[in-house]
Design a protein around this motif. Structure first.
Motif, PDB file in Angstrom:
ATOM      1  N   ASN A  77     -85.110 -94.142  66.529  1.00 24.64           N
ATOM      2  CA  ASN A  77     -83.799 -93.957  65.910  1.00 24.64           C
ATOM      3  C   ASN A  77     -82.847 -95.034  66.429  1.00 24.64           C
ATOM      4  OD1 ASN A  77     -81.427 -93.083  64.767  1.00 24.64           O
ATOM      5  ND2 ASN A  77     -81.279 -91.205  65.985  1.00 24.64           N
ATOM      6  N   ARG A  78     -82.436 -95.954  65.569  1.00 27.12           N
ATOM      7  CA  ARG A  78     -81.524 -97.029  65.950  1.00 27.12           C
ATOM      8  C   ARG A  78     -80.087 -96.754  65.522  1.00 27.12           C
ATOM      9  NH1 ARG A  78     -84.453 -99.344  69.800  1.00 27.12           N
ATOM     10  NH2 ARG A  78     -86.464-100.143  69.049  1.00 27.12           N
ATOM     11  N   GLN A  79     -79.808 -95.545  65.078  1.00 24.16           N
ATOM     12  CA  GLN A  79     -78.459 -95.221  64.632  1.00 24.16           C
ATOM     13  C   GLN A  79     -77.517 -95.136  65.815  1.00 24.16           C
ATOM     14  OE1 GLN A  79     -78.267 -91.722  62.206  1.00 24.16           O
ATOM     15  NE2 GLN A  79     -76.039 -91.782  61.969  1.00 24.16           N
ATOM     16  N   GLN A 171     -74.594-102.836  65.844  1.00 26.93           N
ATOM     17  CA  GLN A 171     -74.886-101.975  64.695  1.00 26.93           C
ATOM     18  C   GLN A 171     -76.212-101.238  64.833  1.00 26.93           C
ATOM     19  OE1 GLN A 171     -72.635-101.511  62.194  1.00 26.93           O
ATOM     20  NE2 GLN A 171     -71.301-102.843  63.425  1.00 26.93           N
ATOM     21  N   GLU A 172     -76.981-101.538  65.871  1.00 28.62           N
ATOM     22  CA  GLU A 172     -78.258-100.864  66.098  1.00 28.62           C
ATOM     23  C   GLU A 172     -78.394-100.482  67.568  1.00 28.62           C
ATOM     24  OE1 GLU A 172     -81.926-102.072  63.939  1.00 28.62           O
ATOM     25  OE2 GLU A 172     -80.801-103.913  63.558  1.00 28.62           O
ATOM     26  N   LEU A 173     -79.017 -99.333  67.812  1.00 28.37           N
ATOM     27  CA  LEU A 173     -79.107 -98.786  69.160  1.00 28.37           C
ATOM     28  C   LEU A 173     -80.348 -99.313  69.882  1.00 28.37           C
ATOM     29  CD1 LEU A 173     -77.939 -96.753  71.240  1.00 28.37           C
ATOM     30  CD2 LEU A 173     -79.468 -95.038  70.238  1.00 28.37           C
ATOM     31  N   TYR A 174     -80.102-100.065  70.953  1.00 28.56           N
ATOM     32  CA  TYR A 174     -81.190-100.505  71.822  1.00 28.56           C
ATOM     33  C   TYR A 174     -80.933-100.116  73.273  1.00 28.56           C
ATOM     34  CZ  TYR A 174     -83.214-103.223  68.042  1.00 28.56           C
ATOM     35  OH  TYR A 174     -83.813-103.593  66.867  1.00 28.56           O
ATOM     36  N   GLU A 246     -87.741 -98.590  73.798  1.00 30.26           N
ATOM     37  CA  GLU A 246     -86.630 -97.654  73.920  1.00 30.26           C
ATOM     38  C   GLU A 246     -86.032 -97.704  75.316  1.00 30.26           C
ATOM     39  OE1 GLU A 246     -87.055 -93.794  71.540  1.00 30.26           O
ATOM     40  OE2 GLU A 246     -89.139 -94.301  72.009  1.00 30.26           O
ATOM     41  N   PHE A 247     -84.785 -97.250  75.405  1.00 25.85           N
ATOM     42  CA  PHE A 247     -84.016 -97.315  76.645  1.00 25.85           C
ATOM     43  C   PHE A 247     -84.655 -96.509  77.767  1.00 25.85           C
ATOM     44  CE2 PHE A 247     -79.998 -96.429  79.092  1.00 25.85           C
ATOM     45  CZ  PHE A 247     -79.652 -97.747  79.335  1.00 25.85           C
ATOM     46  N   GLY A 248     -85.382 -95.449  77.420  1.00 23.82           N
ATOM     47  CA  GLY A 248     -85.980 -94.593  78.441  1.00 23.82           C
ATOM     48  C   GLY A 248     -87.428 -94.902  78.746  1.00 23.82           C
TER      49      GLY A 248
END
Length: 398
Positions: A77-79, A171-174, A246-248
């Motif tokens: 999910n990049r929202q 604009q995108e979640l990283y 992903e961040f985690g």
């Protein structure tokens, strides 16, 4: 990475590469024990610090897949989250509630990556804000490392791979939130780890020189040191992500980067007899060379409710000393009033491992302070005797 409210203070810390303040250690008449896997206390427990007991565990049933189930990849999910997430609470001087992973096989280093900036030898990182730490309560827990560098310094591919991200992240979640890195480049490496893909993320970069889909060789420039997102001072934030981008999904990068011919790495485990990890505890490395001892501190990985911090699959470490000069050292920890000392040797270009098993968790025993009675304490004639005595209140011994 810092929280937004502390980004200005964090930028000063990010540029620093000095070690943490030196502690003052209590003298001990007990000699340092010979090298063993499990430590024994070197002093009698006195004045134990206030520690948080492990919370009561609740067993959660594990779903068992049936023969008709087909595993499918879940898209990331990049929202952008709205509102941005809040900094969660972390724990230090805390005993984790469940056992930590255990090492697999003999310890093997995998220093297969080159340093991500030009220049031979060691990789100089900010040791005051290591992987798995929140910078003594000031920042968001750090899921990477920070390397000081001048604006425009080339950023290099640490290994062969393909560019999968090269853009702004507003604009995108990283990261923790959108616009966390400002601009970032992510490589998916040709090699894998334990059957899982490896991603290398370069954060706060500018001058993006590699395009999505481009294959780059180890040492080839992909961007330049910059700033942006949560950082206002130039530096490089580097993450190693395993399994998913992903961040985690990060691991400690200093277990992957070649330490250079003049430095070594110490990976350790600080656990109780049940294998549970001590989280956010200061661990000190004391040099044995010269007339004056030198001290270097780090922290065990802190308790993180979102599980952003992960140990190496083979080493199962929960603390790490990187960029260490070769030589003889004493590893020192004090917990619950008990001092532990373990001799270790750091070898240039190599990985050293150590495990410290502490005494079991000690539950503080409440004490009651009983006020003196008129019969036991003489009362001067000029002092009136109260009609009733105050009620005793239990206090917890620290």
């Amino acid at each position: 990475m810092p929280t937004e409210s502390a980004s200005a203070a964090n930028d000063v810390a990010l540029a620093a590469v000095a070690t943490m303040p030196m502690p003052t250690l209590a003298a001990s008449s007990t000699p340092i024990p010979s090298p063993t896997l499990t430590l024994t206390p070197s002093t009698t427990p006195t004045d134990p610090p206030t520690l948080t007991p492990p919370p009561t565990q609740t067993n959660t049933p594990t779903a068992v897949p049936t023969a008709t189930m087909t595993p499918t990849a879940v898209p990331v999910n990049r929202q952008c989250p709205d509102p941005a997430p809040l900094r969660p609470p972390y724990t230090r001087n805390f005993l984790g509630p469940i056992p930590w992973p255990t090492p697999v096989g003999d310890p093997v280093a995998h220093f297969e990556f080159i340093k991500p900036v030009p220049g031979g030898g060691r990789t100089i990182i900010n040791k005051t804000f290591p992987y798995g730490s929140d910078g003594d309560g000031r920042y968001l827990i750090h899921n990477g490392i920070d390397i000081a560098g001048e604006l425009g310094l080339p950023v290099l591919a640490v290994a062969d791979g393909t560019v999968v991200v090269s853009q702004a992240d507003d604009q995108e979640l990283y990261g923790w939130r959108c616009d966390w890195y400002g601009h970032l480049v992510v490589l998916e490496l040709d090699q894998t780890w334990q059957g899982q893909p490896i991603y290398v993320l370069y954060g706060h970069v500018l001058g993006l020189s590699a395009e999505v889909g481009q294959h780059v060789a180890q040492g080839e420039p992909v961007a330049e040191v910059g700033f942006g997102g949560a950082a206002t001072v130039p530096h490089l934030h580097l993450e190693i992500r395993v399994g998913t981008n992903e961040f985690g999904s990060t691991r400690n990068p200093m277990l992957w980067i070649d330490p250079g011919p003049t430095r070594g790495v110490l990976a350790g485990r600080l656990i109780d007899p049940q294998g549970r990890p001590w989280q956010g505890v200061v661990v000190t490395l004391i040099s044995a060379d010269g007339d004056e001892a030198e001290f270097v501190n780090t922290f065990t990985y802190q308790g993180d409710p979102q599980n952003l911090i992960n140990p190496d699959e083979l080493l199962a470490e929960n603390f790490l000393f990187a960029d260490v000069l070769p030589g003889e050292y004493t590893l020192y920890v004090k917990l619950q009033g008990v001092e532990y000392r373990q001799p270790v040797q750091i070898i240039e270009g190599e990985l050293t491992t150590v495990e410290l098993v502490t005494e079991a968790y000690k539950t503080p025993t409440p004490t009651v302070e009983v006020p003196p009675t008129p019969e036991s304490t003489p009362v001067p004639e000029s002092t009136p005797v109260p009609e009733s005595l105050p009620t005793a209140v239990p206090t917890e011994e620290s």
